[in-house]
Design a protein around this motif. Structure first.
Motif, PDB file in Angstrom:
ATOM      1  N   ARG A  80      13.309  -8.568  -1.989  1.00  0.00           N
ATOM      2  CA  ARG A  80      12.540  -7.329  -2.195  1.00  0.00           C
ATOM      3  C   ARG A  80      11.125  -7.536  -1.669  1.00  0.00           C
ATOM      4  O   ARG A  80      10.303  -8.188  -2.297  1.00  0.00           O
ATOM      5  CB  ARG A  80      12.519  -6.969  -3.680  1.00  0.00           C
ATOM      6  CG  ARG A  80      13.855  -6.433  -4.141  1.00  0.00           C
ATOM      7  CD  ARG A  80      13.863  -6.150  -5.609  1.00  0.00           C
ATOM      8  NE  ARG A  80      12.864  -5.148  -5.994  1.00  0.00           N
ATOM      9  CZ  ARG A  80      12.640  -4.803  -7.258  1.00  0.00           C
ATOM     10  NH1 ARG A  80      13.297  -5.384  -8.240  1.00  0.00           N
ATOM     11  NH2 ARG A  80      11.750  -3.886  -7.539  1.00  0.00           N
ATOM     12  N   MET A  81      10.890  -6.981  -0.483  1.00  0.00           N
ATOM     13  CA  MET A  81       9.632  -7.269   0.195  1.00  0.00           C
ATOM     14  C   MET A  81       8.841  -5.982   0.411  1.00  0.00           C
ATOM     15  O   MET A  81       9.444  -4.939   0.614  1.00  0.00           O
ATOM     16  CB  MET A  81       9.987  -7.865   1.560  1.00  0.00           C
ATOM     17  CG  MET A  81       9.080  -8.941   2.015  1.00  0.00           C
ATOM     18  SD  MET A  81       9.713  -9.563   3.569  1.00  0.00           S
ATOM     19  CE  MET A  81      10.609 -10.998   3.053  1.00  0.00           C
ATOM     20  N   TYR A  82       7.514  -6.062   0.357  1.00  0.00           N
ATOM     21  CA  TYR A  82       6.707  -4.864   0.598  1.00  0.00           C
ATOM     22  C   TYR A  82       6.466  -4.688   2.093  1.00  0.00           C
ATOM     23  O   TYR A  82       6.075  -5.646   2.766  1.00  0.00           O
ATOM     24  CB  TYR A  82       5.347  -4.995  -0.074  1.00  0.00           C
ATOM     25  CG  TYR A  82       5.393  -5.031  -1.585  1.00  0.00           C
ATOM     26  CD1 TYR A  82       5.776  -3.910  -2.310  1.00  0.00           C
ATOM     27  CD2 TYR A  82       5.030  -6.180  -2.284  1.00  0.00           C
ATOM     28  CE1 TYR A  82       5.805  -3.933  -3.699  1.00  0.00           C
ATOM     29  CE2 TYR A  82       5.051  -6.208  -3.668  1.00  0.00           C
ATOM     30  CZ  TYR A  82       5.438  -5.081  -4.374  1.00  0.00           C
ATOM     31  OH  TYR A  82       5.459  -5.106  -5.737  1.00  0.00           O
ATOM     32  N   SER A  83       6.627  -3.478   2.580  1.00  0.00           N
ATOM     33  CA  SER A  83       6.257  -3.194   3.976  1.00  0.00           C
ATOM     34  C   SER A  83       4.753  -2.928   4.019  1.00  0.00           C
ATOM     35  O   SER A  83       4.241  -2.127   3.228  1.00  0.00           O
ATOM     36  CB  SER A  83       7.006  -1.962   4.468  1.00  0.00           C
ATOM     37  OG  SER A  83       6.264  -1.362   5.510  1.00  0.00           O
ATOM     38  N   PRO A  84       4.028  -3.571   4.947  1.00  0.00           N
ATOM     39  CA  PRO A  84       2.580  -3.326   5.031  1.00  0.00           C
ATOM     40  C   PRO A  84       2.274  -1.936   5.598  1.00  0.00           C
ATOM     41  O   PRO A  84       1.110  -1.553   5.686  1.00  0.00           O
ATOM     42  CB  PRO A  84       2.094  -4.427   5.975  1.00  0.00           C
ATOM     43  CG  PRO A  84       3.291  -4.813   6.778  1.00  0.00           C
ATOM     44  CD  PRO A  84       4.497  -4.560   5.929  1.00  0.00           C
ATOM     45  N   ILE A  85       3.309  -1.200   5.969  1.00  0.00           N
ATOM     46  CA  ILE A  85       3.093   0.158   6.491  1.00  0.00           C
ATOM     47  C   ILE A  85       3.540   1.195   5.440  1.00  0.00           C
ATOM     48  O   ILE A  85       2.763   2.036   5.007  1.00  0.00           O
ATOM     49  CB  ILE A  85       3.865   0.352   7.820  1.00  0.00           C
ATOM     50  CG1 ILE A  85       3.286  -0.617   8.857  1.00  0.00           C
ATOM     51  CG2 ILE A  85       3.787   1.799   8.312  1.00  0.00           C
ATOM     52  CD1 ILE A  85       4.269  -1.132   9.837  1.00  0.00           C
ATOM     53  N   ALA A  86       4.789   1.072   4.991  1.00  0.00           N
ATOM     54  CA  ALA A  86       5.347   2.109   4.111  1.00  0.00           C
ATOM     55  C   ALA A  86       4.714   2.105   2.715  1.00  0.00           C
ATOM     56  O   ALA A  86       4.593   3.161   2.087  1.00  0.00           O
ATOM     57  CB  ALA A  86       6.857   1.913   3.992  1.00  0.00           C
ATOM     58  N   PHE A  87       4.293   0.928   2.236  1.00  0.00           N
ATOM     59  CA  PHE A  87       3.769   0.819   0.860  1.00  0.00           C
ATOM     60  C   PHE A  87       2.522   1.693   0.683  1.00  0.00           C
ATOM     61  O   PHE A  87       2.436   2.528  -0.217  1.00  0.00           O
ATOM     62  CB  PHE A  87       3.465  -0.653   0.553  1.00  0.00           C
ATOM     63  CG  PHE A  87       3.176  -0.956  -0.896  1.00  0.00           C
ATOM     64  CD1 PHE A  87       3.479  -0.069  -1.913  1.00  0.00           C
ATOM     65  CD2 PHE A  87       2.595  -2.182  -1.247  1.00  0.00           C
ATOM     66  CE1 PHE A  87       3.216  -0.383  -3.248  1.00  0.00           C
ATOM     67  CE2 PHE A  87       2.331  -2.504  -2.566  1.00  0.00           C
ATOM     68  CZ  PHE A  87       2.634  -1.595  -3.569  1.00  0.00           C
ATOM     69  N   GLY A  88       1.551   1.509   1.555  1.00  0.00           N
ATOM     70  CA  GLY A  88       0.316   2.293   1.462  1.00  0.00           C
ATOM     71  C   GLY A  88       0.581   3.776   1.683  1.00  0.00           C
ATOM     72  O   GLY A  88       0.055   4.634   0.954  1.00  0.00           O
ATOM     73  N   LYS A  89       1.447   4.057   2.682  1.00  0.00           N
ATOM     74  CA  LYS A  89       1.746   5.450   3.049  1.00  0.00           C
ATOM     75  C   LYS A  89       2.335   6.217   1.859  1.00  0.00           C
ATOM     76  O   LYS A  89       2.027   7.367   1.626  1.00  0.00           O
ATOM     77  CB  LYS A  89       2.752   5.436   4.201  1.00  0.00           C
ATOM     78  CG  LYS A  89       2.759   6.707   5.024  1.00  0.00           C
ATOM     79  CD  LYS A  89       3.846   6.670   6.076  1.00  0.00           C
ATOM     80  CE  LYS A  89       3.345   6.117   7.390  1.00  0.00           C
ATOM     81  NZ  LYS A  89       4.399   6.093   8.416  1.00  0.00           N
ATOM     82  N   LYS A  90       3.173   5.528   1.073  1.00  0.00           N
ATOM     83  CA  LYS A  90       3.813   6.176  -0.069  1.00  0.00           C
ATOM     84  C   LYS A  90       2.753   6.712  -1.051  1.00  0.00           C
ATOM     85  O   LYS A  90       2.885   7.789  -1.605  1.00  0.00           O
ATOM     86  CB  LYS A  90       4.709   5.138  -0.759  1.00  0.00           C
ATOM     87  CG  LYS A  90       5.329   5.615  -2.044  1.00  0.00           C
ATOM     88  CD  LYS A  90       6.077   4.492  -2.756  1.00  0.00           C
ATOM     89  CE  LYS A  90       6.015   4.733  -4.253  1.00  0.00           C
ATOM     90  NZ  LYS A  90       6.313   3.591  -5.055  1.00  0.00           N
TER      91      LYS A  90
END
Ligand code: FAD
Length: 594
Positions: free
Chosen positions: A487-497
């Protein structure tokens, strides 16, 4: 003035007057003389990493407490002595004819060694020593005992252990004192005839003397510290930043220290019943600023300017009232009391493991992962335990560059860079922001050891707490507490959410302020003509911030999907090998051949 003993009250982790079990005990002795003391300890001043922001917060807390002491008795103040406790305590106890030394218990590894030394010095002089828990909801040593002598590695273990202490309910906060006895007479307090060289001869000074790991020096040495035990004005004054070798211009954090402010902040939250009642940590936005989504009381709890038990009970009162009114109340561990229990969990683990909790090698609860970049360990001098020699083992030089760019906020991933710049500037970022950057540095991109990340947090966080920092870094890197490495955080999708418009990125990475929201998390994908129109070219590695009059922001330093797969494969391998930090193959360095 009381009829009882002469008492030295030593402030350390408890820069407050409200709900202080140790201070309450000291005053219950009905002292005929009370000296409130702070030892400006070179271990913290010079050995630990620390930013101007954190020192400023500390000094504000000291000033506030000193003012509150004086408000209760104009002859009182915080007496700041500029020497290591191990060196100066014997002289102070003798001169001031102290009968009882009282302080709040501190279970940090360095503090235990220091306190053992000071206790034996005091007892050798016939002084009674009283140390009482007050920094956590439950006494961390008791928690460990109730957990079968083992470190608390999960919330369940912490909760079950706490149920055996006080039915899982912390003690109620104690009253703030309304009056204080006098200090000794002025002529007795005067230490100006004290021979500083003589004081320096005895006792221990800092980590080195206790055979703790040698760390990078925090601040440069300062001559006023070296010479003036009572301070340059010979008045036991709270140090200025300049005296600590810090340029006040380096203080960039808007967050203010001190019991007065801390209690006001707590009160403002407590008055907001809906905020307290519906608080669920995973639903608070890491991208919120002015105000941030969580309480930001962590630095106050670190310096003790807000009591954790008062925080707990004030929140419980609100929750109880809401239950009566049949209003929504969120549950543990995502609610506010749950957050405080996490804090207790890490404190108890650290209390059990000791200083090796903060390192990969020698740490019995940490899985050992052969990161690209990690601290080198050698055998300690006295007891042979592994200690870092301050050098790094590098098996991929590219990772050094990743680390530097992560630290400096120029990875080319605006979400990560905004967080790292906020951290450096303000000394605090939201918990999920910490998740994002910690995962990215370790198992979610750079494959750099969690220890390196923890060092940067140690330097920049105003709430830096050894137990919470190391514990959370282990959690995020899947070395302890949490193991779902897939379970890894995307450095793009996480902030965008959280922030589709990119307000947070625009604030902390201002060169991207004009970018359309479509590209704010991936500016390198914007057409060149748009980059020009929006005033920032996406190129290079971020070392240059301007090129021919145009602002520059870097391209991503790697392809995240490629790195993601790489990290997954490597961590899976490490999990299969299954080494822990105290494994003989790790201690002997044999892991390098595995
Ligand atoms: P709130 O959400 O308002 O929570 C209230 C209090 O609960 C906090 O003030 C804090 O004392 C405690 N708390 C909340 N979450 C945690 C947690 N996960 N672990 C321990 N205590 C918690 N916290 C520190 O106090 N010092 C640190 O050095 C530190 N380093 C961290 C490093 C990493 C990699 C991560 C992921 C988290 C770290 N934390 C640390 C935990 C947490 O992020 C902060 O306590 C929290 O963000 C502080 O903000 P707050 O006061 O608004 O928290």
């Amino acid at each position: 003035q009381g009829q009882g003993p002469r008492v030295l009250y030593w402030f350390r982790t408890d820069l407050r007057l409200h709900d202080s079990p140790a201070l309450t005990h000291a005053l219950s002795l009905d002292p005929s003389v009370l000296v409130p003391l702070w030892c400006w300890d070179p271990h913290y001043v010079y050995r630990q990493r620390g930013s101007a922001n954190r020192w400023n917060f500390l000094v504000s807390c000291m000033r506030d407490v000193s003012g509150s002491l004086a408000a209760l008795n104009p002859r009182q103040k915080l007496h700041v002595v500029r020497r290591a406790p191990g060196k100066v305590m014997a002289e102070l106890l003798r001169r001031w004819r102290i009968d009882v030394l009282v302080f709040e218990k501190d279970t940090d590894a360095y503090a235990r060694l220091r306190d053992d030394e000071v206790t034996s010095i005091a007892e050798g002089l016939g002084v009674e020593v009283v140390s009482l828990s007050g920094r956590t909801l439950f006494d961390s040593d008791e928690v460990v005992r109730m957990n079968g002598g083992k470190p608390t590695m999960s919330m369940n273990q912490l909760v079950n252990a706490s149920k055996k202490i006080g039915n899982g309910i912390p003690q109620k906060p104690l009253e703030t004192p309304l009056r204080l006895p006098d200090p000794p007479e002025d002529h007795e307090l005067d230490l100006s005839d004290l021979d500083a060289d003589k004081v320096d001869e005895g006792g221990s000074n800092e980590a080195m003397d206790y055979n703790l790991p040698q760390r990078t020096l925090g601040q440069k040495k300062n001559t006023q510290y070296e010479t003036g035990i009572m301070g340059p004005a010979k008045d036991f004054g709270v140090p200025t930043l300049e005296e600590m070798g810090i340029d006040p211009a380096d203080v960039t954090s808007p967050h203010k220290g001190g019991e007065t402010i801390g209690l006001e902040v707590l009160k403002s939250y407590i008055e907001n019943s809906d905020y307290i009642g519906t608080f669920e940590k995973p639903k608070t936005a890491p991208t919120d600023f002015e105000p941030q989504a969580t309480t930001l009381l962590s630095p106050h709890m670190h310096f003790g300017s807000v009591s954790v038990r008062k925080f707990w009970w004030d929140v419980q009162d609100v929750l109880e009232q809401r239950r009566k009114e049949k209003k929504h109340v969120s549950g543990e561990p995502v609610n506010l009391p749950g957050q405080l229990l996490f804090r207790d969990m890490y404190f108890a683990t650290h209390a059990k493991i000791g200083f090796q909790f903060g390192q990969a090698v020698g740490n019995s609860v940490a899985r050992f992962i052969p990161w690209h970049l990690q601290l080198n360990y050698v055998k300690g001098d006295q007891d042979g335990k592994p200690v870092s020699d301050g050098t790094y083992l590098v098996d991929d030089p590219q990772a050094e560059e990743y680390f530097r760019r992560w630290k400096e906020g120029r990875t080319g991933f605006p979400w990560i860079d905004a967080l790292m710049r906020q951290l450096k500037l303000e000394g605090w970022i939201h918990h999920l922001g910490r998740h994002a950057v910690a995962c990215f540095l370790t198992r979610g991109g750079c494959y750099v050891s969690w220890e390196r990340g923890a060092e940067v947090f140690e330097e920049w966080l105003i709430d830096h707490e050894i137990a919470c920092n190391a514990g959370n870094w282990m959690w995020l890197s899947c070395t302890a507490f949490f193991s779902q490495f897939y379970r890894m955080y995307s450095p793009i999708a996480f902030g965008k959410k959280w922030d589709p418009e990119g307000h947070f990125v625009r604030r902390y990475v201002p060169e991207l302020a004009n970018f359309d929201k479509k590209y704010i998390y991936e500016p390198h994908k914007a057409p060149i003509a748009d980059q020009k129109a929006w005033g920032c070219a996406i190129q290079g590695d971020g070392l240059k911030i301007e090129e021919k009059g145009t602002k520059v922001y870097p391209k991503p330093m790697f392809d995240f999907n490629e790195r993601r797969q790489f990290c997954l494969d490597r961590i899976k391998e490490a999990y299969n090998v299954g080494l822990y930090g105290d494994d003989e193959r790790v201690l002997s360095g044999e892991w390098k051949k595995l």
